[in-house]
Design a protein around this motif. Sequence first.
Motif, PDB file in Angstrom:
ATOM      1  N   ALA A 154     -10.079  -6.812   4.177  1.00 48.53           N
ATOM      2  CA  ALA A 154      -9.213  -7.058   5.338  1.00 48.53           C
ATOM      3  C   ALA A 154      -7.751  -7.073   4.928  1.00 48.53           C
ATOM      4  O   ALA A 154      -6.900  -6.465   5.591  1.00 48.53           O
ATOM      5  CB  ALA A 154      -9.601  -8.379   6.006  1.00 48.53           C
ATOM      6  N   LEU A 155      -7.427  -7.743   3.822  1.00 46.92           N
ATOM      7  CA  LEU A 155      -6.041  -7.800   3.369  1.00 46.92           C
ATOM      8  C   LEU A 155      -5.538  -6.434   2.941  1.00 46.92           C
ATOM      9  O   LEU A 155      -4.377  -6.080   3.203  1.00 46.92           O
ATOM     10  CB  LEU A 155      -5.896  -8.809   2.228  1.00 46.92           C
ATOM     11  CG  LEU A 155      -6.073 -10.270   2.644  1.00 46.92           C
ATOM     12  CD1 LEU A 155      -6.102 -11.172   1.402  1.00 46.92           C
ATOM     13  CD2 LEU A 155      -4.989 -10.709   3.604  1.00 46.92           C
ATOM     14  N   GLU A 156      -6.387  -5.645   2.312  1.00 47.94           N
ATOM     15  CA  GLU A 156      -6.003  -4.287   1.932  1.00 47.94           C
ATOM     16  C   GLU A 156      -5.664  -3.450   3.158  1.00 47.94           C
ATOM     17  O   GLU A 156      -4.688  -2.707   3.176  1.00 47.94           O
ATOM     18  CB  GLU A 156      -7.129  -3.624   1.138  1.00 47.94           C
ATOM     19  CG  GLU A 156      -6.775  -2.280   0.576  1.00 47.94           C
ATOM     20  CD  GLU A 156      -7.868  -1.708  -0.308  1.00 47.94           C
ATOM     21  OE1 GLU A 156      -8.259  -0.554  -0.074  1.00 47.94           O
ATOM     22  OE2 GLU A 156      -8.327  -2.430  -1.216  1.00 47.94           O
ATOM     23  N   LYS A 157      -6.454  -3.601   4.211  1.00 47.41           N
ATOM     24  CA  LYS A 157      -6.212  -2.854   5.454  1.00 47.41           C
ATOM     25  C   LYS A 157      -4.866  -3.254   6.057  1.00 47.41           C
ATOM     26  O   LYS A 157      -4.093  -2.397   6.501  1.00 47.41           O
ATOM     27  CB  LYS A 157      -7.357  -3.126   6.437  1.00 47.41           C
ATOM     28  CG  LYS A 157      -7.363  -2.275   7.640  1.00 47.41           C
ATOM     29  CD  LYS A 157      -7.783  -0.878   7.294  1.00 47.41           C
ATOM     30  CE  LYS A 157      -7.989  -0.069   8.550  1.00 47.41           C
ATOM     31  NZ  LYS A 157      -8.282   1.318   8.267  1.00 47.41           N
ATOM     32  N   VAL A 158      -4.563  -4.539   6.065  1.00 42.25           N
ATOM     33  CA  VAL A 158      -3.297  -5.029   6.609  1.00 42.25           C
ATOM     34  C   VAL A 158      -2.123  -4.528   5.760  1.00 42.25           C
ATOM     35  O   VAL A 158      -1.096  -4.100   6.293  1.00 42.25           O
ATOM     36  CB  VAL A 158      -3.298  -6.572   6.699  1.00 42.25           C
ATOM     37  CG1 VAL A 158      -1.922  -7.112   7.038  1.00 42.25           C
ATOM     38  CG2 VAL A 158      -4.322  -7.036   7.727  1.00 42.25           C
ATOM     39  N   GLU A 159      -2.282  -4.559   4.427  1.00 42.62           N
ATOM     40  CA  GLU A 159      -1.226  -4.062   3.546  1.00 42.62           C
ATOM     41  C   GLU A 159      -0.983  -2.567   3.759  1.00 42.62           C
ATOM     42  O   GLU A 159       0.164  -2.114   3.756  1.00 42.62           O
ATOM     43  CB  GLU A 159      -1.583  -4.334   2.092  1.00 42.62           C
ATOM     44  CG  GLU A 159      -1.500  -5.801   1.716  1.00 42.62           C
ATOM     45  CD  GLU A 159      -2.043  -6.101   0.323  1.00 42.62           C
ATOM     46  OE1 GLU A 159      -2.337  -5.152  -0.434  1.00 42.62           O
ATOM     47  OE2 GLU A 159      -2.165  -7.284   0.004  1.00 42.62           O
ATOM     48  N   GLU A 160      -2.051  -1.808   3.930  1.00 42.36           N
ATOM     49  CA  GLU A 160      -1.909  -0.371   4.196  1.00 42.36           C
ATOM     50  C   GLU A 160      -1.126  -0.130   5.491  1.00 42.36           C
ATOM     51  O   GLU A 160      -0.272   0.757   5.557  1.00 42.36           O
ATOM     52  CB  GLU A 160      -3.277   0.304   4.286  1.00 42.36           C
ATOM     53  CG  GLU A 160      -3.978   0.453   2.956  1.00 42.36           C
ATOM     54  CD  GLU A 160      -5.392   0.989   3.099  1.00 42.36           C
ATOM     55  OE1 GLU A 160      -5.834   1.310   4.227  1.00 42.36           O
ATOM     56  OE2 GLU A 160      -6.076   1.063   2.065  1.00 42.36           O
ATOM     57  N   ASP A 198       2.501  -0.912   4.820  1.00 45.32           N
ATOM     58  CA  ASP A 198       3.094   0.181   4.046  1.00 45.32           C
ATOM     59  C   ASP A 198       3.373   1.384   4.930  1.00 45.32           C
ATOM     60  O   ASP A 198       4.414   2.040   4.803  1.00 45.32           O
ATOM     61  CB  ASP A 198       2.174   0.591   2.896  1.00 45.32           C
ATOM     62  CG  ASP A 198       2.106  -0.441   1.791  1.00 45.32           C
ATOM     63  OD1 ASP A 198       2.960  -1.355   1.759  1.00 45.32           O
ATOM     64  OD2 ASP A 198       1.193  -0.338   0.939  1.00 45.32           O
ATOM     65  N   LYS A 199       2.465   1.699   5.835  1.00 51.74           N
ATOM     66  CA  LYS A 199       2.643   2.836   6.740  1.00 51.74           C
ATOM     67  C   LYS A 199       3.846   2.607   7.644  1.00 51.74           C
ATOM     68  O   LYS A 199       4.651   3.514   7.869  1.00 51.74           O
ATOM     69  CB  LYS A 199       1.384   3.064   7.566  1.00 51.74           C
ATOM     70  CG  LYS A 199       1.515   4.085   8.682  1.00 51.74           C
ATOM     71  CD  LYS A 199       0.907   5.402   8.318  1.00 51.74           C
ATOM     72  CE  LYS A 199       0.823   6.384   9.446  1.00 51.74           C
ATOM     73  NZ  LYS A 199       2.067   6.784  10.058  1.00 51.74           N
ATOM     74  N   LEU A 200       3.980   1.389   8.169  1.00 55.59           N
ATOM     75  CA  LEU A 200       5.143   1.077   9.008  1.00 55.59           C
ATOM     76  C   LEU A 200       6.438   1.215   8.216  1.00 55.59           C
ATOM     77  O   LEU A 200       7.426   1.773   8.718  1.00 55.59           O
ATOM     78  CB  LEU A 200       5.029  -0.333   9.584  1.00 55.59           C
ATOM     79  CG  LEU A 200       3.992  -0.527  10.681  1.00 55.59           C
ATOM     80  CD1 LEU A 200       3.853  -2.013  11.028  1.00 55.59           C
ATOM     81  CD2 LEU A 200       4.360   0.272  11.913  1.00 55.59           C
ATOM     82  N   ALA A 201       6.460   0.722   6.976  1.00 56.59           N
ATOM     83  CA  ALA A 201       7.656   0.830   6.149  1.00 56.59           C
ATOM     84  C   ALA A 201       7.965   2.296   5.845  1.00 56.59           C
ATOM     85  O   ALA A 201       9.129   2.713   5.874  1.00 56.59           O
ATOM     86  CB  ALA A 201       7.469   0.041   4.850  1.00 56.59           C
TER      87      ALA A 201
END
Length: 75
Positions: free
Chosen positions: A37-43, A46-49
């Motif tokens: 779940a945390l990996e999905k949120v980080e991805e 990152d995509k937004l950035a």
Amino acid sequence: MAMGATAIRFAPEEKSWIQAYADFVGSTFSDVVREAALEKVEEAADKLAYDEAIRSDDGIRYSMEEVMRMAADAE
């Protein structure tokens, strides 16, 4: 860090699959689900950035050699 409990529902075969993976890698069911779940949120962050960086991109590109030279010059 204190952790709270959250209920997530999985179909029996999904739960078995996740548990088998956790057992295989020597982890717990909770750790596998939490890390996924945390990996999905980080991805997503990152995509937004990345999208924001592209929107404000000035189009200037540097070769690796140029970057290395600039870094050396900055020292």
